[in-house]
Design an enzyme around this catalytic site. Structure first.
Site, PDB file in Angstrom:
ATOM      1  N   HIS A   1     117.226  27.567  55.189  1.00 18.82           N
ATOM      2  CA  HIS A   1     117.163  28.992  55.561  1.00 18.82           C
ATOM      3  C   HIS A   1     115.833  29.620  55.148  1.00 18.82           C
ATOM      4  O   HIS A   1     115.744  30.832  55.026  1.00 18.82           O
ATOM      5  CB  HIS A   1     118.349  29.739  54.954  1.00 18.82           C
ATOM      6  CG  HIS A   1     119.655  29.192  55.426  1.00 18.82           C
ATOM      7  ND1 HIS A   1     120.092  29.338  56.729  1.00 18.82           N
ATOM      8  CD2 HIS A   1     120.590  28.434  54.803  1.00 18.82           C
ATOM      9  CE1 HIS A   1     121.257  28.710  56.874  1.00 18.82           C
ATOM     10  NE2 HIS A   1     121.571  28.154  55.727  1.00 18.82           N
TER      11      HIS A   1
ATOM     12  N   TRP B   1     103.491  41.366  20.276  1.00 17.60           N
ATOM     13  CA  TRP B   1     103.601  40.907  21.677  1.00 17.60           C
ATOM     14  C   TRP B   1     103.240  42.143  22.493  1.00 17.60           C
ATOM     15  O   TRP B   1     103.979  43.122  22.506  1.00 17.60           O
ATOM     16  CB  TRP B   1     105.025  40.439  21.963  1.00 17.60           C
ATOM     17  CG  TRP B   1     105.201  39.893  23.346  1.00 17.60           C
ATOM     18  CD1 TRP B   1     104.982  38.614  23.756  1.00 17.60           C
ATOM     19  CD2 TRP B   1     105.659  40.614  24.497  1.00 17.60           C
ATOM     20  NE1 TRP B   1     105.267  38.504  25.102  1.00 17.60           N
ATOM     21  CE2 TRP B   1     105.687  39.715  25.581  1.00 17.60           C
ATOM     22  CE3 TRP B   1     106.040  41.932  24.731  1.00 17.60           C
ATOM     23  CZ2 TRP B   1     106.085  40.086  26.862  1.00 17.60           C
ATOM     24  CZ3 TRP B   1     106.429  42.300  26.013  1.00 17.60           C
ATOM     25  CH2 TRP B   1     106.454  41.374  27.057  1.00 17.60           C
TER      26      TRP B   1
ATOM     27  N   LYS C   1     109.975  34.527  21.502  1.00 17.66           N
ATOM     28  CA  LYS C   1     111.322  33.964  21.399  1.00 17.66           C
ATOM     29  C   LYS C   1     112.394  35.035  21.562  1.00 17.66           C
ATOM     30  O   LYS C   1     113.411  34.813  22.185  1.00 17.66           O
ATOM     31  CB  LYS C   1     111.460  33.265  20.039  1.00 17.66           C
ATOM     32  CG  LYS C   1     112.785  32.578  19.810  1.00 17.66           C
ATOM     33  CD  LYS C   1     112.916  31.360  20.681  1.00 17.66           C
ATOM     34  CE  LYS C   1     114.262  30.673  20.545  1.00 17.66           C
ATOM     35  NZ  LYS C   1     114.550  29.821  21.710  1.00 17.66           N
TER      36      LYS C   1
ATOM     37  N   CYS D   1     107.703  41.457  18.950  1.00 19.31           N
ATOM     38  CA  CYS D   1     106.945  41.905  17.788  1.00 19.31           C
ATOM     39  C   CYS D   1     107.809  41.743  16.541  1.00 19.31           C
ATOM     40  O   CYS D   1     109.030  41.745  16.611  1.00 19.31           O
ATOM     41  CB  CYS D   1     106.485  43.346  17.870  1.00 19.31           C
ATOM     42  SG  CYS D   1     105.529  43.744  19.320  1.00 19.31           S
TER      43      CYS D   1
ATOM     44  N   GLU E   1     117.678  26.396  35.763  1.00 20.02           N
ATOM     45  CA  GLU E   1     117.234  26.227  34.376  1.00 20.02           C
ATOM     46  C   GLU E   1     116.059  25.244  34.299  1.00 20.02           C
ATOM     47  O   GLU E   1     115.088  25.471  33.571  1.00 20.02           O
ATOM     48  CB  GLU E   1     118.426  25.772  33.524  1.00 20.02           C
ATOM     49  CG  GLU E   1     118.118  25.433  32.076  1.00 20.02           C
ATOM     50  CD  GLU E   1     117.541  26.575  31.255  1.00 20.02           C
ATOM     51  OE1 GLU E   1     117.508  27.718  31.722  1.00 20.02           O
ATOM     52  OE2 GLU E   1     117.078  26.304  30.133  1.00 20.02           O
TER      53      GLU E   1
ATOM     54  N   ARG F   1     108.538  35.976  17.382  1.00 20.51           N
ATOM     55  CA  ARG F   1     108.790  37.232  18.095  1.00 20.51           C
ATOM     56  C   ARG F   1     107.562  37.723  18.862  1.00 20.51           C
ATOM     57  O   ARG F   1     107.666  38.654  19.670  1.00 20.51           O
ATOM     58  CB  ARG F   1     109.214  38.316  17.110  1.00 20.51           C
ATOM     59  CG  ARG F   1     110.503  37.991  16.385  1.00 20.51           C
ATOM     60  CD  ARG F   1     110.828  39.081  15.421  1.00 20.51           C
ATOM     61  NE  ARG F   1     111.242  40.270  16.107  1.00 20.51           N
ATOM     62  CZ  ARG F   1     112.488  40.688  16.216  1.00 20.51           C
ATOM     63  NH1 ARG F   1     113.451  40.001  15.651  1.00 20.51           N
ATOM     64  NH2 ARG F   1     112.786  41.773  16.859  1.00 20.51           N
TER      65      ARG F   1
ATOM     66  N   ASN G   1     107.695  48.181  16.523  1.00 19.12           N
ATOM     67  CA  ASN G   1     108.236  47.333  17.601  1.00 19.12           C
ATOM     68  C   ASN G   1     108.829  48.247  18.650  1.00 19.12           C
ATOM     69  O   ASN G   1     109.421  49.264  18.300  1.00 19.12           O
ATOM     70  CB  ASN G   1     109.386  46.455  17.084  1.00 19.12           C
ATOM     71  CG  ASN G   1     108.907  45.361  16.166  1.00 19.12           C
ATOM     72  OD1 ASN G   1     107.712  45.181  15.988  1.00 19.12           O
ATOM     73  ND2 ASN G   1     109.845  44.657  15.574  1.00 19.12           N
ATOM     74  N   GLY G   2     108.763  47.852  19.921  1.00 19.23           N
ATOM     75  CA  GLY G   2     109.392  48.665  20.965  1.00 19.23           C
ATOM     76  C   GLY G   2     108.364  49.476  21.728  1.00 19.23           C
ATOM     77  O   GLY G   2     107.158  49.204  21.671  1.00 19.23           O
TER      78      GLY G   2
ATOM     79  N   GLU H   1     107.861  28.085  32.413  1.00 22.38           N
ATOM     80  CA  GLU H   1     107.627  28.654  31.094  1.00 22.38           C
ATOM     81  C   GLU H   1     106.618  27.838  30.278  1.00 22.38           C
ATOM     82  O   GLU H   1     105.768  28.385  29.591  1.00 22.38           O
ATOM     83  CB  GLU H   1     109.007  28.668  30.429  1.00 22.38           C
ATOM     84  CG  GLU H   1     109.101  29.258  29.091  1.00 22.38           C
ATOM     85  CD  GLU H   1     110.566  29.399  28.635  1.00 22.38           C
ATOM     86  OE1 GLU H   1     111.433  28.583  29.020  1.00 22.38           O
ATOM     87  OE2 GLU H   1     110.826  30.323  27.883  1.00 22.38           O
TER      88      GLU H   1
ATOM     89  N   LYS I   1     112.316  26.151  32.860  1.00 19.63           N
ATOM     90  CA  LYS I   1     111.653  25.425  31.756  1.00 19.63           C
ATOM     91  C   LYS I   1     110.245  25.012  32.165  1.00 19.63           C
ATOM     92  O   LYS I   1     109.314  25.132  31.378  1.00 19.63           O
ATOM     93  CB  LYS I   1     112.441  24.169  31.358  1.00 19.63           C
ATOM     94  CG  LYS I   1     113.732  24.363  30.621  1.00 19.63           C
ATOM     95  CD  LYS I   1     113.594  24.739  29.163  1.00 19.63           C
ATOM     96  CE  LYS I   1     113.663  26.218  29.005  1.00 19.63           C
ATOM     97  NZ  LYS I   1     114.955  26.821  28.861  1.00 19.63           N
TER      98      LYS I   1
END
Ligand code: M6R
Length: 606
Positions: A501, A74, A601, A2, A478, A27, A98-99, A485, A482
């Protein structure tokens, strides 16, 4: 998560708030809103979706007023919708937040009993009604102090009042917040990036502080109401407006910028004339350290994992890696001879910050590796190593990942040298290879055409796997992150040797599998694991480096060859085609590449 912006001015503020909200969209981008005080009445314009939608709504419904607050959301409590979008207002106050307010359910019950009516499903509305309630019997400052005392959790707030035509309140506990100073106007922002287009003079609120902002004056207080003096800092001017240029997406631009960002970073940390490392002010002596703990989230965590391999190879230090959200709640044994390294692009990630805060409270050695040097993590670490990448806007981290790995690698060389754990000639040859890294990444970017041939298979598959051993294992994680996401398909990164395994059971005919097998010490073993998946029907995309000897296997679906360099630096090169793979697969699907669904982000909630 946010974004907050607030302005009090002698001019109309809504268009400046809208401009700042555009910068803050990284954000959060599921809903947005602005409230201003217009002739003594609080007015709101809100929408579900992006700031573009808010602009459309603002064009239909003018919002005048010289004081106002804005927000990009968000969602945490309540679905993304216009009614849940911030600001949340009563006749008397309007709040952006925010939060998370952890005790909001209890507070809501108490306020409902008192007759307050809730319109949204958010936790934020309790703040609106709490302030309104305290204002009945208290002046503004005391109403804020009493309201803050009732809140549990971590948050940042921006508040305007129906009877205060040039006044704005900011309050911080946990989530970052900054004040900016302008001519006859002052600002509030959840980070300095939001304020940069208006001012380069800022003050950061510290935890448990609030401020009263007027057009010509800002006062700061602790949560008990005691006045405090704060420094005004000048922001660096090098972060100019960051534009996409000829690129369709920031992510594409940021991937292609990597040769340049590597060059900048190497120039910063390597003295090319003496072939030595420029980290002079490192505050600890070689005997001060016995171990290292690297902490981060997401992509930053992967760079930490990568560093473990380098530190273990080149130093005698004990090295561990932890995900910040786990570290912060475990019963850790804090060690005086351990260096706690925090890796974060934004420098604002809530979990990483909380882990750092915990370390600071336990008085251990803290160092951070960040991109945003004005960030909370940078400010509160004992020692900071910036990665010098420039702003990273795409939600999927790319150039910051290479930057983080690069700084970690250079720090590793420095510690190995200071501790006399690396041979001088070997050190010198590793530094020489570093000087060629930018050029090698640039050449590796040319693999893009080959990647475009395979991306449809990854985009359309119900799942895929990314396998690697040793240095290539963190890169496999990674690469899979990607793809998840950006393309919203299941992708799993796995140590190639672990497949038998359990996960080998997932392999079926036609399943795309990336095998990372550069010609390092793990090469032969990885190729054997590749054969095991091919034998079970996988379509293998092999990523290796150029060599005279071909990897002969008639059933390899596609191979991509990156440039040659020393083994330690191959992870940088094999990352590049994986970034391009995720980018082109998402492009293929027509998804929003810079703002993937459900993400943001900067993750400033835990
Ligand atoms: O700003 P940070 O580096 O602390 O962010 C950590 C993660 O949230 C971040 O790397 C995230 O995993 C990226 N979106 C991955 O591309």
């Amino acid at each position: 998560m946010c974004g907050i912006v607030g302005i009090t001015s002698t001019k109309n503020v809504s268009s400046s708030i809208l401009n700042s909200l555009r910068k803050l969209e990284y954000r959060g981008y599921d809903s947005a809103g602005i409230a201003t005080l217009e002739n003594g009445i609080i007015k709101e314009v809100k929408c579900e979706g992006r700031v573009d939608a808010l602009e459309t709504n603002l064009a239909k419904q003018n919002l005048d007023g010289n004081v106002g607050i804005g927000h990009v959301r968000w969602a945490t409590h309540g679905v993304p919708s216009t009614v849940n979008a911030h600001p949340h207002s009563s006749d008397r106050v309007s709040v952006v937040h925010n939060g998370i307010i952890e005790n909001s359910t209890l507070l809501k019950k108490l306020l409902i009993k008192k007759g307050y009516i809730f319109k949204s499903q958010t936790d934020t509305e309790v703040i609106v009604h709490l302030i309104s309630d305290y204002l009945k019997k208290n002046d503004l400052k005391n109403a804020i102090i009493k309201m803050l005392k009732r809140l549990h959790g971590s948050f940042a707030l921006g508040i305007i009042f129906q009877d205060q035509p040039d006044l704005l309140i900011g309050a911080r506990r946990g989530s970052p917040l900054a004040v900016g100073y302008g001519p006859n106007e002052n600002y509030l922002g959840s980070d300095s990036y939001a304020l940069k287009s208006m001012t380069n003079k800022v003050t950061y609120l510290d935890d448990s502080e609030f401020c009263i902002i007027k057009n010509d004056n800002v006062e700061f207080f602790d949560e008990a109401g005691k006045k405090i003096n704060k420094k005004i800092l000048e922001l660096s001017k090098d972060d100019k407006e960051y534009e996409k240029g000829d690129y369709k997406h920031f992510m594409a631009k940021e991937i292609d910028e990597q040769p340049m960002t590597i060059k900048n970073c190497v120039n910063e940390y390597i003295d090319k004339i003496s072939n030595s490392i420029n980290i002079y002010n490192f505050p600890w002596k070689k005997n001060d350290l016995k171990s290292i703990l690297l902490i981060g989230c997401g992509t930053a965590y992967h760079s930490c994992l990568m560093a473990k391999y380098w530190f273990e190879q080149m130093t005698n230090l004990d090295v561990n890696v932890d995900v910040a959200s786990e570290f912060r709640y475990r019963k850790n044994k804090f060690k005086k001879d351990c260096l706690y390294i925090f890796v974060s692009q934004s420098g604002e990630t809530a979990d990483t910050y909380a882990a750092l805060d915990l370390c600071n409270k336990n008085k251990v050695k803290t160092c951070s590796i960040v991109n945003v040097v004005e960030s909370s993590i940078a400010r509160d670490s004992k020692f900071v190593l910036p990665i010098h990448c420039g702003p990273e806007v795409g939600v999927a981290s790319t150039k910051a990942f290479l930057g983080q790995m690069l700084v970690l690698y250079i720090l590793c060389l420095k510690l190995a040298k200071d501790r006399k754990e690396i041979d001088k000639k070997i050190l010198s040859s590793k530094i020489k290879s570093l000087l060629d890294l930018s050029k090698n990444v640039k050449k590796t970017l040319l693999t893009e055409d080959q990647i475009q041939l395979v991306c449809k298979s990854f985009a359309d598959a119900k799942g895929s796997m990314f396998l690697g051993r040793g240095f290539s294992y963190p890169i496999a994680l990674e690469g899979a992150l990607k793809l998840k996401e950006l393309v919203y398909v299941h992708a799993e990164g796995y140590p190639a040797g672990e497949m038998k395994h359990g996960p080998l059971a997932l392999i079926e005919n036609g399943m795309p599998v990336v095998v990372l097998a550069p010609r390092d010490e793990y090469f032969k073993k990885t190729i054997s694991n590749m054969q095991e998946v091919i034998a079970r029907g996988a379509k293998v995309l092999l990523i290796t480096n150029k060599s005279k000897d071909e990897v002969v296997h008639e059933n390899i679906w596609q191979s991509i060859k990156v440039e040659n360099t020393i083994d330690d630096l191959l992870p940088f090169l094999i990352t590049v085609p994986l970034q391009k793979l995720a980018y082109h697969s998402a492009l293929n699907k027509g998804y929003d590449i810079d703002k993937p669904r459900n993400l943001a982000k900067s993750v400033t909630v835990e």
